[in-house]
Write an enzyme that holds these catalytic residues in place. Structure first.
Site, short mmCIF file in Angstrom:
data_model
loop_
_atom_site.label_atom_id
_atom_site.label_comp_id
_atom_site.label_asym_id
_atom_site.label_seq_id
_atom_site.Cartn_x
_atom_site.Cartn_y
_atom_site.Cartn_z
N SER A 99 -30.95 -26.15 -9.28
CA SER A 99 -32.36 -25.85 -9.49
C SER A 99 -32.81 -24.72 -8.57
CB SER A 99 -33.21 -27.09 -9.18
OG SER A 99 -33.19 -27.37 -7.79
N LYS A 100 -34.02 -24.23 -8.84
CA LYS A 100 -34.60 -23.17 -8.00
C LYS A 100 -34.78 -23.69 -6.57
CE LYS A 100 -38.64 -20.16 -7.51
NZ LYS A 100 -38.97 -20.62 -6.15
N ARG A 101 -35.11 -24.95 -6.43
CA ARG A 101 -35.30 -25.53 -5.10
C ARG A 101 -34.00 -25.47 -4.29
NH1 ARG A 101 -35.13 -30.60 -2.53
NH2 ARG A 101 -36.72 -30.84 -0.91
N ALA A 151 -31.71 -23.25 -4.61
CA ALA A 151 -31.54 -21.85 -4.23
C ALA A 151 -32.45 -21.48 -3.06
CB ALA A 151 -31.82 -20.94 -5.43
N ASP A 152 -33.69 -21.97 -3.11
CA ASP A 152 -34.64 -21.67 -2.03
C ASP A 152 -34.16 -22.28 -0.71
OD1 ASP A 152 -36.24 -20.32 -3.79
OD2 ASP A 152 -37.63 -21.99 -4.14
#
Length: 516
Positions: A266-268, A270-271
């Site tokens: 998910s984007k989370r 990656a962040d």
């Protein structure tokens, strides 16, 4: 399936940036189409206008272009099946929804939001495992199956809101063969009466994608695993519309997993990990938040494509480096894995390093020059070429050549403390003094080979072996105890700068060691 020309489609929704999983789906579609001498379409599935994000379609087009995925038909290219945005094909879908009603395969449903909520609550209280609008529950709801034809017609003529639902037949097995997962069998009792046409007249994904795939002559539907539960419904739609003989073959790709392998990427993730999962940088038009992109982080498009292609597929050999032509030749669904693929950003970095090593030095020089200028560093092209030669094999990204070469333009003011304490001794001081004088008197071309010979001669004259003082020499010139070829560093710096740095080290290092 007949032997018609292969036609595939990538059909993203313009709801935000393109996730790495979507990019890989587009890539696999492209590889298969090119390998088979077929065509690739881009279709923008924008039927859900509530989720439409300005700029997302342009982002998708730019991302595919950057990656090297060439589209044959689409919103930009046009083609015989235009338009390629579903929002512009709205009236077409109603015709097929109405046909399904006429054939007894679909029906009008007039249920209000309150009635649907009451139905769900009733089923939950009865401990029904799957709360569905299906062959059993539909007979208790307000639809054209429970109303008389006259009641139905009256509601339609009065403008009462309605949706069109698919009429799933009970007690039926739905079978299809997936190119990756082999035979899939689902009983129709597990499929609910999905909405095909919404109350605003827009089709749902299920109807629109089946109609478009049929009308556009799509032969293979290659998409993510998340669409596998919907595939039986789509097979039924082909059957109900009388298109079963031209139904495309399906291939459902494995998920991309978190770096630790536990769960969907998910984007989370990656962040938190500080790595990109989008091909290009994305700025949220509402919040202004930025998400990292492979391009802006310095990844080369060919390296990115190579990395993504091997997330869930391999050629069955030890080969890892594939340019686009190699991938097109080698790709096969037989070698696509069923299990999810772990997203390893370190592997992406490794791929980028391999492609950077293969890059032409002149191309790297052209990319680096503006990066030096942005840092206010004035450097000539021939110097940049020397720096590229020096550092190219030691870095993962072009931009690292700049950050790793700053020491060439800023002489050290602080020296590596551990190396200084261990290596800056009386023998080192004598050797550095001798080398400073030798370089000051040097009259030939200050090239790496001549520098090396001068060092040997100067150290031989005072009876010191080169290996004993090389780390001290590097420390004096760069401030560090390790790094790239010291002879080339000194050639880039030039005689005067090297002499100045040796003089400064002789002055500064004893004081630094005492302070420590």
């Amino acid at each position: 399936m007949n032997n018609q020309r292969v036609r595939v489609r990538f059909a993203p929704s313009p709801t935000g940036p393109l996730h790495a999983g979507g990019v890989r789906t587009a890539l696999y579609n492209y590889l298969f189409a090119r390998q088979q001498g077929g065509e690739m379409l881009l279709r923008i599935e924008d039927t859900d206008q509530n989720r439409y994000v300005p700029g997302a379609e342009e982002y998708i087009l730019e991302a595919l272009d950057w990656l090297g995925v060439q589209i044959d038909e689409g919103p930009q290219q046009g083609g015989p099946h235009a338009p390629y945005r579903q929002s512009e094909r709205k009236e077409m879908y109603r015709e097929y929804a109405e046909k399904l009603i006429a054939d007894g395969k679909a029906y009008y449903a007039f249920d209000t939001a309150e009635e649907l909520d009451a139905m769900r609550k009733r089923l939950e209280e009865a401990k029904v495992a799957a709360v569905q609008y299906n062959a059993i529950t539909r007979m208790e709801m307000t639809n054209s199956l429970t109303l008389t034809p006259e009641q139905t017609q009256a509601k339609l003529e009065s403008g009462e809101p309605y949706v069109i639902r698919m009429k799933i037949m009970p007690k039926e097995d739905v079978r299809f063969k997936d190119l990756i997962r082999d035979w899939v069998v689902v009983h129709s009792s597990q499929i609910d009466d999905k909405v095909l046409l919404k109350s605003d007249g827009m089709p749902t994904y299920h109807l629109a994608n089946i109609v478009d795939d049929h009308l556009m002559g799509i032969t293979h539907v290659i998409r993510g695993e998340e669409w596998l539960p919907s595939a039986p419904l789509h097979v039924l739609l082909y059957r109900y519309l009388g298109w079963e003989s031209t139904m495309p073959q399906f291939a459902h790709l494995p998920l991309l997993l978190k770096p630790d392998g536990n769960g969907k990427l998910s984007k989370r993730d990656a962040d938190l990990g500080g790595f990109p999962i989008f091909p290009l940088e994305w700025t949220d038009p509402v919040t202004g938040d930025k998400a990292k992109g492979f391009r802006e982080e310095g990844y080369l498009p060919a390296a990115t494509a190579n990395f993504l292609a091997l997330l869930g597929w391999n050629a069955g050999t030890e080969q890892e480096i594939f340019d686009m032509e190699d991938l097109i030749k080698a790709f096969s669904f037989e070698r696509v894995h069923k299990a999810g693929a772990r997203f390893d950003i370190q592997k992406a970095n490794w791929f980028n390093q391999q492609y950077l090593k293969q890059m032409d030095d002149a191309a790297i020089v052209a990319q680096i020059k503006p990066l030096y200028q942005a840092k206010g560093i004035d450097v000539k092209d021939d110097q940049i070429a020397q720096i590229v030669h020096l550092l190219k094999d030691r870095v993962h990204f072009v931009k690292e050549i700049v950050s790793e070469s700053v020491f060439l333009f800023n002489e050290p003011e602080v020296y590596d403390q551990d190396v200084a304490v261990k290596k800056w001794n009386e023998e080192a001081v004598n050797a550095i003094s001798a080398l400073k004088d030798a370089f000051a008197d040097f009259s030939g071309d200050f090239t790496s080979q001549n520098i090396k010979e001068a060092i040997f001669a100067a150290l031989d004259a005072i009876g010191v072996k080169m290996g004993k003082v090389m780390q001290a020499l590097r420390l004096a010139v760069t401030g560090a105890g390790a790094g790239p070829d010291l002879m080339i560093i000194m050639e880039i710096l030039g005689k005067d700068e090297v002499v100045k740095r040796l003089e400064n080290a002789l002055d500064r290092l004893p004081a630094q060691i005492r302070l420590a």
